[in-house]
Structures are given as C-alpha cells and as structure tokens.
Design a protein around this motif. Structure first.
Motif, PDB file in Angstrom:
ATOM      1  N   ALA A 140       0.779  -1.033   0.029  1.00 33.34           N
ATOM      2  CA  ALA A 140      -0.066  -0.078   0.260  1.00 33.34           C
ATOM      3  C   ALA A 140       0.842   1.227  -0.009  1.00 33.34           C
ATOM      4  CB  ALA A 140      -0.950  -0.002   1.375  1.00 33.34           C
ATOM      5  N   VAL A 141       2.065   1.196   0.564  1.00 33.51           N
ATOM      6  CA  VAL A 141       3.011   2.277   0.535  1.00 33.51           C
ATOM      7  C   VAL A 141       3.287   2.670  -0.960  1.00 33.51           C
ATOM      8  CG1 VAL A 141       5.188   3.247   1.321  1.00 33.51           C
ATOM      9  CG2 VAL A 141       3.822   1.835   3.015  1.00 33.51           C
ATOM     10  N   GLY A 142       3.719   1.334  -1.718  1.00 33.71           N
ATOM     11  CA  GLY A 142       4.134   1.711  -3.047  1.00 33.71           C
ATOM     12  C   GLY A 142       2.824   2.281  -3.800  1.00 33.71           C
ATOM     13  N   ARG A 143       1.743   1.763  -3.552  1.00 36.48           N
ATOM     14  CA  ARG A 143       0.631   2.522  -4.353  1.00 36.48           C
ATOM     15  C   ARG A 143       0.318   3.696  -3.897  1.00 36.48           C
ATOM     16  NH1 ARG A 143      -3.689  -2.903  -4.347  1.00 36.48           N
ATOM     17  NH2 ARG A 143      -2.494  -4.159  -5.532  1.00 36.48           N
ATOM     18  N   PHE A 144       0.474   3.978  -2.712  1.00 38.78           N
ATOM     19  CA  PHE A 144       0.330   5.412  -2.168  1.00 38.78           C
ATOM     20  C   PHE A 144       1.170   6.523  -2.987  1.00 38.78           C
ATOM     21  CE2 PHE A 144       1.740   9.153   0.511  1.00 38.78           C
ATOM     22  CZ  PHE A 144       0.596   9.556   0.699  1.00 38.78           C
ATOM     23  N   PHE A 145       2.375   6.138  -2.897  1.00 41.58           N
ATOM     24  CA  PHE A 145       3.319   7.075  -3.727  1.00 41.58           C
ATOM     25  C   PHE A 145       3.310   7.015  -5.378  1.00 41.58           C
ATOM     26  CE2 PHE A 145       6.312   6.450   0.108  1.00 41.58           C
ATOM     27  CZ  PHE A 145       6.004   7.832   0.646  1.00 41.58           C
ATOM     28  N   ALA A 146       2.875   5.984  -5.753  1.00 43.73           N
ATOM     29  CA  ALA A 146       2.667   5.862  -7.328  1.00 43.73           C
ATOM     30  C   ALA A 146       1.439   6.766  -7.602  1.00 43.73           C
ATOM     31  CB  ALA A 146       2.267   4.305  -7.626  1.00 43.73           C
ATOM     32  N   HIS A 147       0.590   6.802  -6.726  1.00 43.23           N
ATOM     33  CA  HIS A 147      -0.568   7.785  -6.848  1.00 43.23           C
ATOM     34  C   HIS A 147      -0.300   9.112  -7.043  1.00 43.23           C
ATOM     35  CE1 HIS A 147      -4.705   9.568  -6.663  1.00 43.23           C
ATOM     36  NE2 HIS A 147      -4.194  10.408  -5.534  1.00 43.23           N
ATOM     37  N   TYR A 148       0.957   9.506  -6.365  1.00 47.45           N
ATOM     38  CA  TYR A 148       1.581  10.783  -6.630  1.00 47.45           C
ATOM     39  C   TYR A 148       2.468  11.007  -7.700  1.00 47.45           C
ATOM     40  CZ  TYR A 148      -1.327  12.222  -2.575  1.00 47.45           C
ATOM     41  OH  TYR A 148      -2.490  12.492  -1.808  1.00 47.45           O
ATOM     42  N   GLY A 149       2.666   9.762  -8.413  1.00 52.79           N
ATOM     43  CA  GLY A 149       3.535   9.891  -9.533  1.00 52.79           C
ATOM     44  C   GLY A 149       5.049   9.407  -9.389  1.00 52.79           C
ATOM     45  N   TYR A 150       5.351   8.723  -8.096  1.00 51.57           N
ATOM     46  CA  TYR A 150       6.546   8.464  -7.845  1.00 51.57           C
ATOM     47  C   TYR A 150       6.796   6.976  -8.050  1.00 51.57           C
ATOM     48  CZ  TYR A 150       7.130  12.836  -5.292  1.00 51.57           C
ATOM     49  OH  TYR A 150       7.280  14.119  -5.152  1.00 51.57           O
ATOM     50  N   THR A 151       7.689   6.389  -8.684  1.00 49.64           N
ATOM     51  CA  THR A 151       7.817   5.050  -8.679  1.00 49.64           C
ATOM     52  C   THR A 151       8.626   4.495  -7.523  1.00 49.64           C
ATOM     53  OG1 THR A 151       8.119   5.011 -11.079  1.00 49.64           O
ATOM     54  CG2 THR A 151       9.353   3.104  -9.894  1.00 49.64           C
ATOM     55  N   THR A 152       7.910   3.489  -6.948  1.00 46.57           N
ATOM     56  CA  THR A 152       8.540   3.068  -5.615  1.00 46.57           C
ATOM     57  C   THR A 152       8.836   1.584  -5.613  1.00 46.57           C
ATOM     58  OG1 THR A 152       6.717   4.369  -4.335  1.00 46.57           O
ATOM     59  CG2 THR A 152       7.814   2.644  -3.079  1.00 46.57           C
ATOM     60  N   ALA A 153      10.127   1.575  -4.948  1.00 41.45           N
ATOM     61  CA  ALA A 153      10.658   0.107  -5.112  1.00 41.45           C
ATOM     62  C   ALA A 153      10.641  -0.407  -3.415  1.00 41.45           C
ATOM     63  CB  ALA A 153      12.197  -0.038  -5.564  1.00 41.45           C
ATOM     64  N   LEU A 154       9.991  -1.488  -3.187  1.00 41.88           N
ATOM     65  CA  LEU A 154       9.608  -1.823  -1.815  1.00 41.88           C
ATOM     66  C   LEU A 154      10.812  -2.964  -1.362  1.00 41.88           C
ATOM     67  CD1 LEU A 154       5.757  -1.972  -1.832  1.00 41.88           C
ATOM     68  CD2 LEU A 154       7.220  -0.330  -0.800  1.00 41.88           C
ATOM     69  N   GLY A 155      11.829  -2.733  -0.878  1.00 46.69           N
ATOM     70  CA  GLY A 155      12.948  -3.552  -0.851  1.00 46.69           C
ATOM     71  C   GLY A 155      12.835  -4.432   0.258  1.00 46.69           C
ATOM     72  N   GLY A 156      13.005  -5.776   0.012  1.00 45.79           N
ATOM     73  CA  GLY A 156      13.404  -6.764   1.019  1.00 45.79           C
ATOM     74  C   GLY A 156      14.650  -7.057   1.642  1.00 45.79           C
ATOM     75  N   TYR A 157      14.955  -7.948   2.693  1.00 43.23           N
ATOM     76  CA  TYR A 157      15.899  -8.130   3.012  1.00 43.23           C
ATOM     77  C   TYR A 157      16.001  -9.216   3.952  1.00 43.23           C
ATOM     78  CZ  TYR A 157      14.185  -5.221   6.976  1.00 43.23           C
ATOM     79  OH  TYR A 157      13.431  -4.783   7.891  1.00 43.23           O
ATOM     80  N   ARG A 158      17.134  -9.913   4.123  1.00 47.32           N
ATOM     81  CA  ARG A 158      17.291 -11.223   4.728  1.00 47.32           C
ATOM     82  C   ARG A 158      16.965 -10.707   6.490  1.00 47.32           C
ATOM     83  NH1 ARG A 158      22.925 -13.117   3.028  1.00 47.32           N
ATOM     84  NH2 ARG A 158      22.938 -11.121   2.577  1.00 47.32           N
ATOM     85  N   LEU A 159      16.366 -11.648   7.171  1.00 46.46           N
ATOM     86  CA  LEU A 159      15.963 -11.192   8.373  1.00 46.46           C
ATOM     87  C   LEU A 159      16.915 -11.882   9.585  1.00 46.46           C
ATOM     88  CD1 LEU A 159      11.895 -11.686   7.662  1.00 46.46           C
ATOM     89  CD2 LEU A 159      13.398  -9.652   7.890  1.00 46.46           C
ATOM     90  N   VAL A 160      16.848 -11.453  10.983  1.00 44.87           N
ATOM     91  CA  VAL A 160      17.305 -11.961  12.099  1.00 44.87           C
ATOM     92  C   VAL A 160      16.209 -12.934  12.595  1.00 44.87           C
ATOM     93  CG1 VAL A 160      18.925  -9.994  12.257  1.00 44.87           C
ATOM     94  CG2 VAL A 160      16.656 -10.146  13.327  1.00 44.87           C
TER      95      VAL A 160
END
Length: 266
Positions: free
Chosen positions: A64-84
């Motif tokens: 939803a964060v990516g969709r929020f920013f995309a609504h305002y014209g920003y391409t968003t990359a939601l980055g994953g990472y290995r977890l502890v």
C-alpha cells in the motif's frame, strides 16, 4: 495499523504496474516495484524499506505504501532483506544495496526516475535507509559510490543507538540485529551522519512512541545538521505511537502533506 496497511494493499490496482525483482537466493531477497503504467515527469525513485524489528515483514506487506506514492507519480521500490536471527548485520544493509542495484539495472529506471533515489523506510527500514544514505564507504564497496541520493526519509526510524540504548543498558532490539553487544558503531546511523554528506533528511515520528522514542530521531537530525546545517528536519505527530505512523500512507496524518511537499522539492 499494520494489518490495515496490508489490507489496503490487497487486490489489484488500476493503472499501476507491479513487478517483483529477485536479487538473491533467499526468498526475502527481492524488491516489489510499484509504478504508473504511464510515464510522467521524471521523479526520484523512492526505495522504501519495510520495518519489523529486522525480524518480520516483507515488501508485500507494505504494498500500500508503493501504491500511495505511485498515486502521486513516484515509482516506488519496496525493498526486502534477509531477516534475523538467521541472518545478522550486515546482511540487511548489504541486501539494501543489492536491491537498489537490481532496480537501477532495469531499463525504465533512468527515464522514469531521472537516475536519482530517495532512500526511505519505516522503523527498522528507516535505520537501513539511513545507513544506505550515510555509510558512504559501504555504499561505495557495493558499487554504488556514484548513486545520486536525492533525500532520506525515515518514519519511526531507529536512528541513534546511544539514545535508544543508554550506555550500560541492555537493548534486545539491537543485540538481536548484531548478534551481541559488539561492533554497534558499524550499524549505528548516528555514527555516520555527523560530518557526512549534506543529504536532505526528513524524520517523521510519533511523540508517544514507546518502542523507539521520538528523541532517537530528533538526536539524529541534530547530528546531521551539526552547528550550521538546516538540511535535516524532524517533525512529530503528537498523537501517534509507533506502527500507527503508517497512517501517513492513508492520507489521514497531519504530516502527510508536509511529507509530500518535502518529496516534491527533491
């Protein structure tokens, strides 16, 4: 509040392209890109890193964060990472760099994002965004020394270990990340920001946050500005706790408009 955020990201979104980019063998090593189906005026990529105490979460949970920013014209990359605890620091930082590199290799990046990146994140993700912005040696070692960082945005960020964990006090949150009580300076954003590059910074925090007190972000901003700077800004929501700062991306926070105004200047 995180459950509501996840629910808002369910289903399909009209007019948006969503694609998954893997950058390693671990399932967490992937990026979820959300962008408009129609290229508009180029704006910086928002590379947003999820929270979850470095133990939990995924890009999909923050769709939803990516969709929020995309609504305002920003391409968003939601980055994953290995977890502890399976993976200790610096695996998380290194995965941020690898994810950014993977996105930059996409054919649309230069045109859609003008070659620049806003590093952003919530909670543990804010910590990793700050490291990606200000740990210049590690960024250069990852092949991103020439990365154009347009700004750094932290929401409820873990940004100053000394304020979060006063000397001598136990701090399970950071001890889990580091696998003990040694080498913390290698993962402490406050260690790198003083005297670092003058990257525009916006730190948004809940005044009633019981997990990561607002003083943690305020201290980071003071260190970033030093004695003369004003490029780092701290703003607090007087009614917010920790995870409910994600209402920024519902458009229901008093800080949503200031955040969007800050981004528009990048």
């Amino acid at each position: 509040m995180l459950a509501r955020l996840t629910a808002r990201g369910s289903g399909s979104a009209s007019g948006l392209i969503e694609e998954r980019i893997s950058f390693g063998p671990d399932p967490a090593q992937h990026v979820l890109v959300v962008r408009s189906a129609h290229l508009a005026n180029a704006r910086p990529l928002i590379y947003f890193i999820h929270g979850g105490s470095w133990k939990y979460g995924s890009p999909e949970r923050f769709r939803a964060v990516g969709r929020f920013f995309a609504h305002y014209g920003y391409t968003t990359a939601l980055g994953g990472y290995r977890l502890v605890p399976e993976h200790r620091f610096p695996a998380q930082r290194d995965d941020v760099f690898a994810g950014i590199s993977a996105v930059m290799a996409e054919g649309w990046f230069a045109e859609a994002c003008n070659g620049s990146v806003v590093l952003a994140g919530q909670s543990a993700g804010g910590h990793l965004a700050a490291l990606a912005a200000f740990d210049e040696d590690s960024r250069a070692a990852a092949g991103l020394g020439g990365l154009e960082v347009a700004g750094m945005l932290a929401v409820s960020g873990v940004l100053d270990f000394a304020v979060l964990c006063p000397e001598g006090a136990k701090c399970p949150l950071i001890e889990d990340l580091m696998g003990g009580r040694e080498r913390w300076e290698h993962a402490d954003p406050a260690f790198f920001v003083h005297g670092g590059p003058r990257i525009p910074v916006l730190c948004l925090h809940g005044s009633r946050d019981p997990l990561v007190p607002a003083e943690v972000a305020a201290s980071f901003v003071l260190r970033a500005n030093g004695s003369e700077g004003d490029h780092a800004v701290f703003m607090a929501d007087p009614d917010a706790h920790h995870a409910d700062m994600t209402r920024l991306f519902f458009g229901t926070s008093s800080l949503t408009v200031p955040m969007l105004d800050w981004l528009a200047d990048r």
